[in-house]
Design an enzyme around this catalytic site. Structure first.
Site, mmCIF file in Angstrom:
data_model
loop_
_atom_site.group_PDB
_atom_site.id
_atom_site.type_symbol
_atom_site.label_atom_id
_atom_site.label_comp_id
_atom_site.label_asym_id
_atom_site.label_seq_id
_atom_site.Cartn_x
_atom_site.Cartn_y
_atom_site.Cartn_z
ATOM 1 N N GLY A 9 0.823 -1.201 0.000
ATOM 2 C CA GLY A 9 0.000 0.000 0.000
ATOM 3 C C GLY A 9 0.860 1.255 0.000
ATOM 4 O O GLY A 9 2.071 1.179 0.104
ATOM 5 N N THR A 10 0.245 2.397 -0.123
ATOM 6 C CA THR A 10 0.985 3.652 -0.096
ATOM 7 C C THR A 10 0.321 4.643 0.843
ATOM 8 O O THR A 10 -0.879 4.590 1.072
ATOM 9 C CB THR A 10 1.063 4.295 -1.494
ATOM 10 O OG1 THR A 10 -0.257 4.537 -1.963
ATOM 11 C CG2 THR A 10 1.807 3.425 -2.476
#
EC number: 3.5.1.38
Length: 33
Positions: A9-10
């Protein structure tokens, strides 16, 4: 300022959610998606 998590994820930094998560449930949670 985008931090890539181990989950894939970011996190969009600088107080913005402009960047969508690149997958990864943890990234989505942190981004508030």
């Amino acid at each position: 300022n985008v931090v890539v998590l181990a989950t894939g994820g970011t996190i969009a930094g600088a107080g913005t959610n402009a960047f969508a998560s690149q997958x990864g449930p943890l990234g989505m949670v942190v981004e508030g998606k």
